[in-house]
Structure formats: C-alpha cells, structure tokens
Design an enzyme around this catalytic site. Structure first.
Site, PDB file in Angstrom:
ATOM      1  N   ARG A 110       0.971  -1.243  -0.100  1.00 53.93           N
ATOM      2  CA  ARG A 110       0.144  -0.045  -0.100  1.00 53.93           C
ATOM      3  C   ARG A 110       0.949   1.361   0.014  1.00 53.93           C
ATOM      4  O   ARG A 110       1.781   1.433   0.867  1.00 53.93           O
ATOM      5  CB  ARG A 110      -0.857  -0.172   1.226  1.00 53.93           C
ATOM      6  CG  ARG A 110      -1.899   0.814   1.434  1.00 53.93           C
ATOM      7  CD  ARG A 110      -2.865   0.556   2.452  1.00 53.93           C
ATOM      8  NE  ARG A 110      -2.289   1.027   3.861  1.00 53.93           N
ATOM      9  CZ  ARG A 110      -2.952   1.448   4.831  1.00 53.93           C
ATOM     10  NH1 ARG A 110      -4.396   1.545   4.636  1.00 53.93           N
ATOM     11  NH2 ARG A 110      -2.344   1.863   5.927  1.00 53.93           N
ATOM     12  N   THR A 114      -0.810   7.521  -1.054  1.00 50.49           N
ATOM     13  CA  THR A 114      -2.040   7.472  -1.480  1.00 50.49           C
ATOM     14  C   THR A 114      -2.919   6.371  -1.022  1.00 50.49           C
ATOM     15  O   THR A 114      -4.003   6.519  -1.265  1.00 50.49           O
ATOM     16  CB  THR A 114      -1.977   7.278  -3.044  1.00 50.49           C
ATOM     17  OG1 THR A 114      -1.276   5.807  -3.228  1.00 50.49           O
ATOM     18  CG2 THR A 114      -0.852   8.235  -3.655  1.00 50.49           C
ATOM     19  N   ASP A 206       1.155  -1.839  12.476  1.00 54.39           N
ATOM     20  CA  ASP A 206       1.545  -2.228  11.248  1.00 54.39           C
ATOM     21  C   ASP A 206       1.751  -3.763  11.225  1.00 54.39           C
ATOM     22  O   ASP A 206       2.688  -4.117  11.962  1.00 54.39           O
ATOM     23  CB  ASP A 206       2.882  -1.557  10.851  1.00 54.39           C
ATOM     24  CG  ASP A 206       2.979  -1.820   9.345  1.00 54.39           C
ATOM     25  OD1 ASP A 206       3.139  -3.011   9.156  1.00 54.39           O
ATOM     26  OD2 ASP A 206       2.937  -0.980   8.646  1.00 54.39           O
ATOM     27  N   ASP A 209       5.359  -4.981   9.973  1.00 46.13           N
ATOM     28  CA  ASP A 209       6.371  -4.432  10.710  1.00 46.13           C
ATOM     29  C   ASP A 209       6.445  -5.365  11.986  1.00 46.13           C
ATOM     30  O   ASP A 209       7.603  -5.915  12.380  1.00 46.13           O
ATOM     31  CB  ASP A 209       6.442  -3.054  10.890  1.00 46.13           C
ATOM     32  CG  ASP A 209       6.836  -2.360   9.679  1.00 46.13           C
ATOM     33  OD1 ASP A 209       7.557  -2.876   8.932  1.00 46.13           O
ATOM     34  OD2 ASP A 209       6.230  -0.996   9.600  1.00 46.13           O
TER      35      ASP A 209
HETATM   36  C1  PRP Z   1      -0.729  -3.924   5.030  1.00 53.27           C
HETATM   37  C2  PRP Z   1      -1.605  -5.154   5.367  1.00 53.27           C
HETATM   38  C3  PRP Z   1      -2.515  -5.185   4.172  1.00 53.27           C
HETATM   39  C4  PRP Z   1      -2.848  -3.836   3.876  1.00 53.27           C
HETATM   40  C5  PRP Z   1      -4.166  -3.254   4.314  1.00 53.27           C
HETATM   41  O1  PRP Z   1       0.145  -4.214   4.052  1.00 53.27           O
HETATM   42  O2  PRP Z   1      -1.151  -6.206   5.540  1.00 53.27           O
HETATM   43  O3  PRP Z   1      -2.207  -5.856   2.980  1.00 53.27           O
HETATM   44  O4  PRP Z   1      -1.791  -2.921   4.397  1.00 53.27           O
HETATM   45  O5  PRP Z   1      -4.436  -2.084   4.000  1.00 53.27           O
HETATM   46  P1  PRP Z   1      -5.751  -1.599   2.866  1.00 53.27           P
HETATM   47  O6  PRP Z   1      -6.837  -2.338   3.299  1.00 53.27           O
HETATM   48  O7  PRP Z   1      -5.740  -0.081   3.282  1.00 53.27           O
HETATM   49  O8  PRP Z   1      -5.207  -1.935   1.468  1.00 53.27           O
HETATM   50  P2  PRP Z   1       1.210  -3.431   3.717  1.00 53.27           P
HETATM   51  O9  PRP Z   1       0.581  -2.481   2.418  1.00 53.27           O
HETATM   52  O10 PRP Z   1       1.796  -2.244   4.684  1.00 53.27           O
HETATM   53  O11 PRP Z   1       2.424  -4.029   3.258  1.00 53.27           O
HETATM   54  P3  PRP Z   1       3.334  -5.146   4.088  1.00 53.27           P
HETATM   55  O12 PRP Z   1       2.379  -6.450   4.246  1.00 53.27           O
HETATM   56  O13 PRP Z   1       4.364  -5.305   3.020  1.00 53.27           O
HETATM   57  O14 PRP Z   1       3.684  -4.535   5.440  1.00 53.27           O
HETATM   58  N1  URA Z   2      -2.143  -1.994   7.358  1.00 53.89           N
HETATM   59  C1  URA Z   2      -1.707  -2.512   8.819  1.00 53.89           C
HETATM   60  O1  URA Z   2      -0.716  -3.197   9.020  1.00 53.89           O
HETATM   61  N2  URA Z   2      -2.235  -2.120   9.915  1.00 53.89           N
HETATM   62  C2  URA Z   2      -3.306  -1.072   9.653  1.00 53.89           C
HETATM   63  O2  URA Z   2      -3.981  -0.664  10.846  1.00 53.89           O
HETATM   64  C3  URA Z   2      -3.665  -0.558   8.428  1.00 53.89           C
HETATM   65  C4  URA Z   2      -3.144  -1.143   7.348  1.00 53.89           C
END
Ligand code: PRP
Ligand code: URA
Length: 215
Positions: A110, A114, A206, A209
């Site tokens: 994400r 944006t 997150d 993370d």
């Molecule tokens: C996080 C989470 C989802 C997404 C959710 O991933 O694991 O995939 O955000 O957010 P959304 O519903 O607003 O799309 P992130 O994009 O942070 O990537 P990561 O898993 O690599 O940390």
């Molecule tokens: N992605 C995450 O990991 N946590 C949130 O709260 C939203 C998006």
C-alpha cells in the site's frame, strides 16, 4: 459464529480463545516472537470456522469393527493465498489444519501517501480454477489491497474465494462487500474505524512490521 448485522457476508468470530489472543496481539508491548505465535494461533481458530462449508463426500474405510462409508473432504485441495508480506504470517495457521493445501502468493504493498495498492508478484497453481481459494491478510483497512488481490484472482477464472483476516475496519468491509459481494469474510474483529493515516483503530499497528520486526 454469527453473520455481522451490518454486513451480510462478514463473519466476526467471537470465540473466547480468539478474543483473548487478539487482545494479547493488540498490545504494543507484545514482542515479535509472541506476535508471530499469536497470529498463527488466531488464524488456526478462524480457519476452523472459515472451512465449515468445504464440500464432503464419503469413502469406504475399515475400523477395527467394520467397514463403512465415512465422511471425507471432496475435490481438489484448496489454495491458501497470502497477501505479501503480512499474509505470510497466517500461512502456518492454515497448514496446521490442512497440511496438504497448495500455497499461492500475491505481492501487494500500500503506497503510504495515496494508500493505493501496487502489485509486484502473482503466482498460483496451474489448475487453480478447480480449487477453493482462501485469501489471507491480517488487516482489512481501506480494503484496497484485498479488493485488488481478489480482482487478480477472479481474472484467472477462479470463483470460489473466502477472505480471512484478523482485524477489519468498517470502511474496508464496505468497499469489499460492494466490489465482491460473493466472497465471505471471516475476521476476529470488526474494529471501530480508520484513522487519518489509514490505520485501523484500535487495531494492532502495522502487521507486517510487527511480524517481521522491521520497525
Ligand atoms: C498492510 C496489510 C494489508 C494492507 C491493508 O500491508 O497487511 O495488506 O496494508 O491496507 P488496505 O486495506 O488499506 O489496503 P502493507 O501495504 O503495509 O504491506 P506489508 O504487508 O508489506 O507490510
Ligand atoms: N495495515 C496495517 O498493517 N495496519 C493497519 O492498521 C492498516 C493497514
């Protein structure tokens, strides 16, 4: 287990073990090792519910006493489809209950400004159109990532899909159900809302993370 009154296709699983473990997971002081273990345990408990409609058949088996037609799972093995990265943390929870399943992968992140999802990887088994898919990601926030992942999967002629997450926001569930009304969602919690940065509150922070110790 009940359908959520506000969203017909959302199943919020209120089992005490799930709720207790989710509260531990949410705590800011929970370390990476415990976080990973809890994600797996909660996933396993959600999977028990999310697989309740898998098709069944019978096969003749012999017990020490007699031979009879016993119930067994029917059809090809399902596919687990984690959304990278954080979805990876849920795969072991699935594999503990269904060790023979196939594992596909979709890489999405994400954009932090944006909040739009960007796809960087997609790999599924060749005969996927014959299989039930379980797409997993701990967080359903704006819904952008989950909706996009399911768009990609459906574009390969796959139509039996279930989404499993740990925490969902009402904003994301609304977007998801408007776009994919045929895909049930299983979650441990429908939280209150998104904050101004697109994080779920109260949430757990997150997920990627915290799972991988990258912040
Ligand atoms: C996080 C989470 C989802 C997404 C959710 O991933 O694991 O995939 O955000 O957010 P959304 O519903 O607003 O799309 P992130 O994009 O942070 O990537 P990561 O898993 O690599 O940390
Ligand atoms: N992605 C995450 O990991 N946590 C949130 O709260 C939203 C998006």
């Amino acid at each position: 287990m009940v359908r959520h009154p506000d969203f017909e296709q959302l199943f919020e699983i209120k089992h005490p073990l799930i709720q207790h473990k989710l509260s531990l997971l949410r705590k800011a002081v929970t370390n990476t090792k415990s976080f990973k273990e809890l994600v797996n345990e909660i996933t396993l408990l959600l999977v028990y519910e999310a697989t309740k409609d898998l098709p069944m058949t019978t096969e003749s088996i012999t017990t020490p006493l007699e031979t009879f037609e016993a119930p067994v799972l029917d059809g090809k093995k399902p596919v687990i489809m984690p959304i990278l990265r954080a979805g990876i943390g849920m795969v072991d929870g699935f594999l503990k209950l269904m060790p023979g399943v196939r594992v596909g992968h979709i890489g999405l992140y994400r954009d932090e400004e944006t909040l739009e999802p960007h796809t960087y990887f997609f790999k599924i088994p060749e005969d996927s159109h014959k299989r039930q898919f379980f797409v997993c990601d701990p967080m359903l926030a704006t819904g952008g990532s989950a909706v996009d992942a399911i768009n990609h999967i459906k574009s390969r002629n796959i139509n039996k899909i279930t989404f499993v997450c740990l925490v969902a926001a009402p904003e994301g569930v609304k977007k998801f159900t408007e776009t994919h009304p045929d895909v049930p969602i299983y979650t441990a919690s429908l939280d209150r809302q998104l904050n101004e940065k697109g994080y779920i509150v109260p949430g757990l922070g997150d997920a990627g993370d915290r799972l991988f110790g990258t912040k």
